[in-house]
Write a protein that holds these residues in place. Structure first.
Motif, PDB file in Angstrom:
ATOM      1  N   SER A 133       3.137  65.912 -38.316  1.00 18.76           N
ATOM      2  CA  SER A 133       4.127  65.955 -37.357  1.00 18.76           C
ATOM      3  C   SER A 133       3.847  65.465 -35.983  1.00 18.76           C
ATOM      4  O   SER A 133       4.732  65.488 -35.244  1.00 18.76           O
ATOM      5  CB  SER A 133       4.466  67.681 -37.414  1.00 18.76           C
ATOM      6  N   VAL A 134       2.575  65.558 -35.743  1.00 19.31           N
ATOM      7  CA  VAL A 134       1.815  65.219 -34.349  1.00 19.31           C
ATOM      8  C   VAL A 134       1.979  63.670 -34.169  1.00 19.31           C
ATOM      9  O   VAL A 134       1.405  63.223 -33.226  1.00 19.31           O
ATOM     10  CB  VAL A 134       0.701  65.920 -34.158  1.00 19.31           C
ATOM     11  N   ASP A 135       1.888  62.899 -35.318  1.00 22.29           N
ATOM     12  CA  ASP A 135       1.891  61.344 -35.198  1.00 22.29           C
ATOM     13  C   ASP A 135       2.666  60.795 -34.246  1.00 22.29           C
ATOM     14  O   ASP A 135       2.186  59.694 -33.539  1.00 22.29           O
ATOM     15  CB  ASP A 135       2.291  60.855 -36.691  1.00 22.29           C
ATOM     16  N   PRO A 136       3.918  61.190 -34.071  1.00 21.42           N
ATOM     17  CA  PRO A 136       4.689  60.377 -32.936  1.00 21.42           C
ATOM     18  C   PRO A 136       4.005  60.265 -31.695  1.00 21.42           C
ATOM     19  O   PRO A 136       3.680  59.490 -30.857  1.00 21.42           O
ATOM     20  CB  PRO A 136       6.023  60.825 -32.620  1.00 21.42           C
ATOM     21  N   LEU A 137       3.441  61.489 -31.187  1.00 23.21           N
ATOM     22  CA  LEU A 137       2.629  61.708 -30.020  1.00 23.21           C
ATOM     23  C   LEU A 137       1.227  60.800 -30.144  1.00 23.21           C
ATOM     24  O   LEU A 137       0.721  60.148 -29.081  1.00 23.21           O
ATOM     25  CB  LEU A 137       2.221  62.964 -29.603  1.00 23.21           C
ATOM     26  N   ALA A 138       0.607  60.913 -31.168  1.00 26.28           N
ATOM     27  CA  ALA A 138      -0.840  60.136 -31.279  1.00 26.28           C
ATOM     28  C   ALA A 138      -0.476  58.637 -31.285  1.00 26.28           C
ATOM     29  O   ALA A 138      -1.196  58.044 -30.508  1.00 26.28           O
ATOM     30  CB  ALA A 138      -1.468  60.418 -32.880  1.00 26.28           C
ATOM     31  N   LEU A 139       0.615  58.157 -31.984  1.00 27.42           N
ATOM     32  CA  LEU A 139       1.064  56.812 -31.838  1.00 27.42           C
ATOM     33  C   LEU A 139       1.504  56.192 -30.445  1.00 27.42           C
ATOM     34  O   LEU A 139       0.980  55.524 -29.901  1.00 27.42           O
ATOM     35  CB  LEU A 139       2.344  56.364 -32.830  1.00 27.42           C
ATOM     36  N   GLN A 188      -3.485  51.887 -33.394  1.00 29.36           N
ATOM     37  CA  GLN A 188      -1.736  52.071 -33.580  1.00 29.36           C
ATOM     38  C   GLN A 188      -1.682  51.752 -34.975  1.00 29.36           C
ATOM     39  O   GLN A 188      -0.721  52.384 -35.584  1.00 29.36           O
ATOM     40  CB  GLN A 188      -1.186  50.964 -32.524  1.00 29.36           C
ATOM     41  N   ASN A 189      -2.138  50.707 -35.732  1.00 27.08           N
ATOM     42  CA  ASN A 189      -1.648  50.071 -36.660  1.00 27.08           C
ATOM     43  C   ASN A 189      -2.187  50.903 -37.842  1.00 27.08           C
ATOM     44  O   ASN A 189      -1.634  51.326 -38.868  1.00 27.08           O
ATOM     45  CB  ASN A 189      -2.130  48.812 -37.033  1.00 27.08           C
ATOM     46  N   TYR A 190      -3.190  51.735 -37.710  1.00 27.03           N
ATOM     47  CA  TYR A 190      -3.972  52.560 -38.356  1.00 27.03           C
ATOM     48  C   TYR A 190      -3.034  53.754 -38.720  1.00 27.03           C
ATOM     49  O   TYR A 190      -2.808  54.384 -39.657  1.00 27.03           O
ATOM     50  CB  TYR A 190      -5.328  52.849 -37.944  1.00 27.03           C
ATOM     51  N   ILE A 191      -2.522  54.236 -37.524  1.00 25.45           N
ATOM     52  CA  ILE A 191      -1.490  55.619 -37.494  1.00 25.45           C
ATOM     53  C   ILE A 191      -0.532  55.342 -38.171  1.00 25.45           C
ATOM     54  O   ILE A 191       0.165  56.005 -38.985  1.00 25.45           O
ATOM     55  CB  ILE A 191      -1.343  55.847 -35.844  1.00 25.45           C
ATOM     56  N   LYS A 192       0.150  54.006 -37.702  1.00 27.04           N
ATOM     57  CA  LYS A 192       1.387  53.657 -38.460  1.00 27.04           C
ATOM     58  C   LYS A 192       1.133  53.463 -40.089  1.00 27.04           C
ATOM     59  O   LYS A 192       2.209  54.133 -40.834  1.00 27.04           O
ATOM     60  CB  LYS A 192       1.829  52.411 -38.079  1.00 27.04           C
ATOM     61  N   LYS A 193       0.137  53.182 -40.477  1.00 22.04           N
ATOM     62  CA  LYS A 193      -0.335  53.061 -41.979  1.00 22.04           C
ATOM     63  C   LYS A 193      -0.272  54.561 -42.356  1.00 22.04           C
ATOM     64  O   LYS A 193      -0.035  54.868 -43.581  1.00 22.04           O
ATOM     65  CB  LYS A 193      -1.431  52.365 -42.256  1.00 22.04           C
ATOM     66  N   LEU A 194      -1.008  55.344 -41.994  1.00 22.87           N
ATOM     67  CA  LEU A 194      -1.000  56.775 -42.085  1.00 22.87           C
ATOM     68  C   LEU A 194       0.451  57.519 -42.207  1.00 22.87           C
ATOM     69  O   LEU A 194       0.491  58.187 -43.441  1.00 22.87           O
ATOM     70  CB  LEU A 194      -1.907  57.847 -41.157  1.00 22.87           C
ATOM     71  N   ILE A 195       1.115  57.151 -41.509  1.00 22.96           N
ATOM     72  CA  ILE A 195       2.571  57.758 -41.334  1.00 22.96           C
ATOM     73  C   ILE A 195       3.335  57.120 -42.805  1.00 22.96           C
ATOM     74  O   ILE A 195       3.934  57.838 -43.581  1.00 22.96           O
ATOM     75  CB  ILE A 195       3.347  57.586 -40.163  1.00 22.96           C
ATOM     76  N   LYS A 196       3.213  55.897 -42.997  1.00 23.22           N
ATOM     77  CA  LYS A 196       3.934  55.070 -44.006  1.00 23.22           C
ATOM     78  C   LYS A 196       3.467  55.585 -45.245  1.00 23.22           C
ATOM     79  O   LYS A 196       4.014  55.982 -46.263  1.00 23.22           O
ATOM     80  CB  LYS A 196       3.638  53.621 -43.860  1.00 23.22           C
ATOM     81  N   ASP A 197       1.944  55.938 -45.401  1.00 19.19           N
ATOM     82  CA  ASP A 197       1.377  56.213 -46.693  1.00 19.19           C
ATOM     83  C   ASP A 197       1.218  57.666 -47.208  1.00 19.19           C
ATOM     84  O   ASP A 197       0.623  58.407 -47.926  1.00 19.19           O
ATOM     85  CB  ASP A 197       0.026  55.736 -46.730  1.00 19.19           C
ATOM     86  N   ALA A 198       2.076  58.332 -46.055  1.00 17.85           N
ATOM     87  CA  ALA A 198       2.041  59.834 -46.133  1.00 17.85           C
ATOM     88  C   ALA A 198       2.537  60.421 -47.113  1.00 17.85           C
ATOM     89  O   ALA A 198       3.710  59.991 -47.516  1.00 17.85           O
ATOM     90  CB  ALA A 198       2.287  60.619 -44.931  1.00 17.85           C
ATOM     91  N   THR A 199       1.928  61.518 -48.211  1.00 16.61           N
ATOM     92  CA  THR A 199       2.713  62.091 -49.362  1.00 16.61           C
ATOM     93  C   THR A 199       3.480  63.159 -48.628  1.00 16.61           C
ATOM     94  O   THR A 199       3.339  63.813 -47.417  1.00 16.61           O
ATOM     95  CB  THR A 199       1.400  62.829 -50.130  1.00 16.61           C
ATOM     96  N   PRO A 200       4.307  63.671 -49.465  1.00 12.51           N
ATOM     97  CA  PRO A 200       5.088  64.866 -48.817  1.00 12.51           C
ATOM     98  C   PRO A 200       4.526  66.131 -48.406  1.00 12.51           C
ATOM     99  O   PRO A 200       4.629  66.619 -47.582  1.00 12.51           O
ATOM    100  CB  PRO A 200       6.241  64.985 -50.094  1.00 12.51           C
ATOM    101  N   GLU A 201       3.321  66.287 -49.171  1.00 10.99           N
ATOM    102  CA  GLU A 201       2.368  67.317 -48.804  1.00 10.99           C
ATOM    103  C   GLU A 201       1.840  67.366 -47.465  1.00 10.99           C
ATOM    104  O   GLU A 201       1.603  68.175 -46.523  1.00 10.99           O
ATOM    105  CB  GLU A 201       1.463  67.613 -49.897  1.00 10.99           C
TER     106      GLU A 201
END
Length: 183
Positions: A101-107, A82-95
């Motif tokens: 877009s699927v992150d909320p479901l993954a989380l 969960q923390n890993y996915i949250k970090k991916l979301i937080k650190d995502a570049t605009p590209e």
């Protein structure tokens, strides 16, 4: 120089020491049995043994303690993911936002998996059958994350490995809790 007798004695002593060190490193019979059964449905025997032996008390555990260990390892894995996915979301570049877009479901899948592992842990002594069911549901939740990512062709570095471990911990917990005495 050493005589043939000395060489033979040295070789014999060396073989005894090696065999004893291998026996000392072997998993307990309970872990061997659980991991053989787990490997029939998920992962490998060695992966199961390695996962359980992350807890140093696993080799001396009885079935109840091993159930608790497997569930705590599952909780740790899914919480870390969960923390890993949250970090991916937080650190995502605009590209990279397009593939996230699927992150909320993954989380949410991992939030549900963690809740299932925690529920199973709380039910161990009172209702082993429900603990067994919730152990399996945790793996279903992880699989849901994997399926959704595959449908959307989303790629997250390291998430496939984390999914595999989440499903492995679920399978181990399911097998262990299936062997608990029913109240």
């Amino acid at each position: 120089m050493y005589s043939l007798a000395h060489r033979f004695m040295l070789l014999t002593i060396l073989m005894v020491l090696v065999s004893r060190s291998n026996a000392a490193n072997a998993p307990s019979q309970l872990i061997q049995d659980i991991c053989k059964e787990t490997a029939e449905s998920q992962g490998t025997y060695d992966g199961c043994v390695g996962a359980l032996e992350l807890d140093p008390t696993a080799d001396s555990a009885d079935i109840s303690k091993l159930a608790e260990i497997s569930l705590r390892l599952g909780i740790s894995n899914t919480t870390d993911t969960q923390n890993y996915i949250k970090k991916l979301i937080k650190d995502a570049t605009p590209e990279s936002q397009k593939t996230l877009s699927v992150d909320p479901l993954a989380l949410s899948s991992y939030v549900a998996a963690t809740a299932s592992f925690k529920s199973a842990l709380s039910e161990l002594s009172e209702d082993p059958l429900s603990a067994n069911y919730d152990s399996r549901v945790a793996g279903d939740d992880v699989q849901e994350c994997e399926d959704e990512l595959a449908r959307d062709k989303a790629r997250f570095p390291g998430l496939a490995t984390r999914n595999n471990y989440g499903k492995l911990y679920s399978a181990i917990a399911f097998v262990v809790t299936n062997h608990l005495p029913q109240s």
